[in-house]
Write a protein that holds these residues in place. Structure first.
Motif, PDB file in Angstrom:
ATOM      1  N   GLN A  14       0.872  -1.187  -0.095  1.00 57.12           N
ATOM      2  CA  GLN A  14      -0.162  -0.147   0.095  1.00 57.12           C
ATOM      3  C   GLN A  14       1.141   1.307  -0.162  1.00 57.12           C
ATOM      4  O   GLN A  14       2.044   1.232   0.594  1.00 57.12           O
ATOM      5  N   GLU A  15       0.664   2.191  -0.587  1.00 55.42           N
ATOM      6  CA  GLU A  15       1.042   3.434  -0.731  1.00 55.42           C
ATOM      7  C   GLU A  15       1.360   4.035   0.656  1.00 55.42           C
ATOM      8  O   GLU A  15       0.272   3.930   1.615  1.00 55.42           O
ATOM      9  N   ASP A  17       3.248   2.825   2.830  1.00 53.23           N
ATOM     10  CA  ASP A  17       3.746   1.557   3.720  1.00 53.23           C
ATOM     11  C   ASP A  17       5.303   1.629   3.403  1.00 53.23           C
ATOM     12  O   ASP A  17       5.836   2.010   2.529  1.00 53.23           O
TER      13      ASP A  17
END
Lengths: 113, 115
Positions: A14-15, A17
């Protein structure tokens, strides 16, 4: 022959992370390691390097860790962004091979917005 | 920002034909390299070149391959009689110094398709 391999062929994060990409190498004489990023239709692009006399090196949002005991290299990307989506290769060389780099197969990183 | 350039971006040829892939390394670099990448596989070293001669080559770089620096700017890879298995992306790279001490800058590649 040389063996530089990656544990996972694909990775989705996920963006925002953090991402960790791993690499194993087989030659204990390897003394210089590079992580490359390859975007679709482009050549490999240098990200960060590390020599065998170090176990950690940091760049901008990236950290490379080297564990010579188990011949393992990792690339950590902090706060992963969509622009980080690419294939990541580790490559190594050692004194016996001069200019010859041995590349791993690559891990495809996909960042989910 | 200086960069390595390669031409053509895509080359299609018939089996048995000769091809020449061209590269313009970064101007102040002294070491030049060719790599290839078969679709879906790892990047493989072919050859390194320094001071107008081959400094190192891999097992892949057999007598069908040759490299040349015909002038002060170009660096070429010639495949004398192409085979189907030569189909791959070919990357040129250059560096200021040796592999263990200097970053290698890669070009965008030439996709070679042998029919």
């Amino acid at each position: 022959g040389e063996s530089v391999g990656l544990h996972l062929p694909t990775l989705s994060v996920q963006e925002g992370d953090n991402s960790i990409i791993n690499c194993a190498y087989s030659n204990s004489a390897s003394d210089y390691f590079i992580w490359y990023k390859q975007e679709s239709g482009k050549g490999p692009q240098f990200i960060i390097d590390i020599r065998s006399n170090m176990d950690k090196r940091q760049g901008q949002r990236v950290t490379v860790l080297l564990n010579k005991t188990v011949k393992h290299l990792s690339l950590q990307i902090a706060a992963t962004q969509p622009g980080d989506s690419a294939v990541y290769f580790c490559a190594e060389t050692h004194p016996n091979t001069g200019n010859q780099f041995y590349f791993g197969t690559g891990t495809s990183l996909t960042v989910i917005p | 920002e200086p960069e390595v350039t390669q031409t053509p971006s895509h080359q299609v040829t018939q089996m048995g034909q000769e091809v020449i892939l061209r590269c313009v390394p970064i101007s102040n670099h002294l070491y030049f390299y060719w790599y290839r990448q078969i679709l879906g596989q790892k990047v493989e070293f072919l050859v390194s070149f320094y001071n107008n001669e081959i400094s190192e080559k891999s097992e892949i770089f057999d007598d069908q391959f040759s490299v040349e620096r015909p002038d002060g700017s170009n660096f070429t890879l010639k495949i004398r009689s192409t085979k189907l298995e030569d189909s791959a992306m070919y990357f040129c790279a250059s560096s200021v110094g040796l592999a263990g001490g200097a970053e290698q800058f890669f070009g965008p590649g030439t996709r070679l398709t042998v029919l």
